[in-house]
Design a protein around this motif. Sequence first.
Motif, PDB file in Angstrom:
ATOM      1  N   VAL A 146       0.820  -1.298  -0.064  1.00  0.00           N
ATOM      2  CA  VAL A 146      -0.012  -0.003  -0.097  1.00  0.00           C
ATOM      3  C   VAL A 146       0.815   1.156   0.251  1.00  0.00           C
ATOM      4  O   VAL A 146       0.486   2.280  -0.752  1.00  0.00           O
ATOM      5  N   MET A 147       1.957   1.204   0.710  1.00  0.00           N
ATOM      6  CA  MET A 147       2.984   2.476   0.797  1.00  0.00           C
ATOM      7  C   MET A 147       3.399   2.699  -0.490  1.00  0.00           C
ATOM      8  O   MET A 147       3.634   3.767  -0.759  1.00  0.00           O
ATOM      9  N   ALA A 148       4.107   1.696  -1.148  1.00  0.00           N
ATOM     10  CA  ALA A 148       4.815   2.009  -2.304  1.00  0.00           C
ATOM     11  C   ALA A 148       3.862   2.794  -3.362  1.00  0.00           C
ATOM     12  O   ALA A 148       4.569   3.669  -4.009  1.00  0.00           O
ATOM     13  N   PRO A 149       2.923   2.443  -3.711  1.00  0.00           N
ATOM     14  CA  PRO A 149       1.876   3.223  -4.858  1.00  0.00           C
ATOM     15  C   PRO A 149       1.974   4.680  -4.282  1.00  0.00           C
ATOM     16  O   PRO A 149       1.764   5.597  -5.054  1.00  0.00           O
ATOM     17  N   LEU A 150       1.545   4.589  -2.674  1.00  0.00           N
ATOM     18  CA  LEU A 150       1.171   5.964  -2.452  1.00  0.00           C
ATOM     19  C   LEU A 150       2.342   7.047  -2.419  1.00  0.00           C
ATOM     20  O   LEU A 150       2.249   8.018  -2.666  1.00  0.00           O
ATOM     21  N   LEU A 151       3.599   6.217  -2.348  1.00  0.00           N
ATOM     22  CA  LEU A 151       4.787   7.342  -2.461  1.00  0.00           C
ATOM     23  C   LEU A 151       5.014   7.617  -3.651  1.00  0.00           C
ATOM     24  O   LEU A 151       5.426   8.858  -3.936  1.00  0.00           O
ATOM     25  N   VAL A 152       4.788   6.521  -4.661  1.00  0.00           N
ATOM     26  CA  VAL A 152       4.848   7.240  -5.959  1.00  0.00           C
ATOM     27  C   VAL A 152       3.710   8.357  -6.503  1.00  0.00           C
ATOM     28  O   VAL A 152       4.319   9.181  -7.156  1.00  0.00           O
ATOM     29  N   ILE A 153       2.788   8.230  -6.159  1.00  0.00           N
ATOM     30  CA  ILE A 153       1.821   9.162  -6.345  1.00  0.00           C
ATOM     31  C   ILE A 153       2.118  10.473  -5.781  1.00  0.00           C
ATOM     32  O   ILE A 153       2.211  11.575  -6.591  1.00  0.00           O
ATOM     33  N   LEU A 154       2.466  10.634  -4.466  1.00  0.00           N
ATOM     34  CA  LEU A 154       2.956  11.708  -3.882  1.00  0.00           C
ATOM     35  C   LEU A 154       4.121  12.236  -4.273  1.00  0.00           C
ATOM     36  O   LEU A 154       4.302  13.390  -4.663  1.00  0.00           O
ATOM     37  N   PHE A 155       5.366  11.576  -4.307  1.00  0.00           N
ATOM     38  CA  PHE A 155       6.709  12.112  -4.548  1.00  0.00           C
ATOM     39  C   PHE A 155       7.070  12.393  -5.872  1.00  0.00           C
ATOM     40  O   PHE A 155       7.992  13.091  -6.104  1.00  0.00           O
ATOM     41  N   THR A 156       6.233  11.407  -6.813  1.00  0.00           N
ATOM     42  CA  THR A 156       6.861  11.465  -8.379  1.00  0.00           C
ATOM     43  C   THR A 156       5.612  12.071  -9.072  1.00  0.00           C
ATOM     44  O   THR A 156       6.199  13.060  -9.862  1.00  0.00           O
ATOM     45  N   LEU A 157       4.472  11.830  -9.026  1.00  0.00           N
ATOM     46  CA  LEU A 157       3.309  12.208  -9.797  1.00  0.00           C
ATOM     47  C   LEU A 157       2.860  13.753  -9.183  1.00  0.00           C
ATOM     48  O   LEU A 157       2.547  14.583 -10.242  1.00  0.00           O
ATOM     49  N   VAL A 158       2.844  14.042  -7.918  1.00  0.00           N
ATOM     50  CA  VAL A 158       2.353  15.080  -7.612  1.00  0.00           C
ATOM     51  C   VAL A 158       3.402  16.229  -7.461  1.00  0.00           C
ATOM     52  O   VAL A 158       3.620  17.183  -7.637  1.00  0.00           O
ATOM     53  N   LEU A 159       4.456  15.739  -6.344  1.00  0.00           N
ATOM     54  CA  LEU A 159       5.542  16.518  -6.178  1.00  0.00           C
ATOM     55  C   LEU A 159       6.592  16.712  -7.164  1.00  0.00           C
ATOM     56  O   LEU A 159       7.346  17.629  -7.309  1.00  0.00           O
ATOM     57  N   GLY A 160       6.819  15.725  -7.759  1.00  0.00           N
ATOM     58  CA  GLY A 160       7.902  15.562  -8.551  1.00  0.00           C
ATOM     59  C   GLY A 160       9.087  15.559  -8.027  1.00  0.00           C
ATOM     60  O   GLY A 160      10.260  16.020  -8.723  1.00  0.00           O
ATOM     61  N   TRP A 161       9.621  14.985  -6.887  1.00  0.00           N
ATOM     62  CA  TRP A 161      10.794  15.054  -6.235  1.00  0.00           C
ATOM     63  C   TRP A 161      11.830  14.120  -6.477  1.00  0.00           C
ATOM     64  O   TRP A 161      12.956  14.332  -6.338  1.00  0.00           O
ATOM     65  N   LEU A 162      11.079  13.031  -6.610  1.00  0.00           N
ATOM     66  CA  LEU A 162      11.829  11.740  -6.616  1.00  0.00           C
ATOM     67  C   LEU A 162      11.399  10.881  -7.797  1.00  0.00           C
ATOM     68  O   LEU A 162      10.342  10.755  -8.180  1.00  0.00           O
ATOM     69  N   PRO A 163      12.559   9.889  -8.407  1.00  0.00           N
ATOM     70  CA  PRO A 163      12.035   9.304  -9.573  1.00  0.00           C
ATOM     71  C   PRO A 163      11.173   8.119  -9.167  1.00  0.00           C
ATOM     72  O   PRO A 163      11.223   7.585  -7.966  1.00  0.00           O
ATOM     73  N   GLY A 164      10.206   7.854 -10.094  1.00  0.00           N
ATOM     74  CA  GLY A 164       9.137   6.761  -9.592  1.00  0.00           C
ATOM     75  C   GLY A 164       9.854   5.117  -9.724  1.00  0.00           C
ATOM     76  O   GLY A 164       9.009   4.163  -9.427  1.00  0.00           O
TER      77      GLY A 164
END
Length: 308
Positions: A146-164
Amino acid sequence: MFSFIVKRALSAVPTLLFLIIFSFVLMRLAPGGPFTSEKPLPPQVLANIEAKYGLDQPWLVQIWNYVSGIVTQFDFGPSFRYKDQTVNSILSQGFSVTLVYGFWSFVVAVGVGMPLGIIAAIKHNSWLDYLAVGISIGAQVLPNFVMAPLLVILFTLVLGWLPGGGWNGGQWQYIIMPVIALSTSYMASISRIARSSMLEVLHSNFIRTAKAKGLPMSSIIMKHAIKPALLPVVSYLGPAFVGMITGSVIIDVYFSTGGMGQYFVDAATNRDYSLLMGATIIFGSLTILFNMLADIVYAWLDPKIRLA
């Protein structure tokens, strides 16, 4: 203490041997094979391929050759699916990735979970205790899948801070999200165990005696409470570390890290006997090794274990 370590080490040998034989037999009993597909091969071609890899020999001969190859040369044999690659090269490539984010996940889980649980026990029924318990419960109900896709959505798709996804040689920006996703649930368990253990120790008679003598609370905690409170945590840390290595399938799938978890799934899907056996032996060896290390540390913390 030395005799205790020797006994634990010697008991690991038959356990690992049983694991190898049992896994080998189970894989052969399962229907299908590494060279069966929707379009079956001609019998003569299939017989030649099986003869090349020694699959036409009796099981006892196959087991003996396989175990002797591991013991004498540490050779897991060729892969049945990855052409021109040995199982050793595939596992070394995957394990080097998994070990990196598994190690840092362990550091984060222990470095955050243990102080969180101890502080919560010392400040029992305070806002710090409630905050620590809330963080632990929140982390516990968000497993890595559950945590993995949430992190991708937040830090990659929304904030764009980290590679997905990806690995790129293990650069720090590619490690952060796998470490967070893998360590949170283990951190919550460590915090919960440390809190309950410390609470039990702080209500023990020898702690009451130390308080009655007028010892400062910091000295009581560091000299008298920490060691016995660590015993249940140490028992959990051995399997937890192995779990962060062997439980990397979700991390590899979501973040495309190229770790052992993905190879393990592919080997099971493709019925790649040699690769699946190699991964099973590595996982089993790590489980036996770190459980043994946890027992040794446990015996060092509690001399009654050694005397028993």
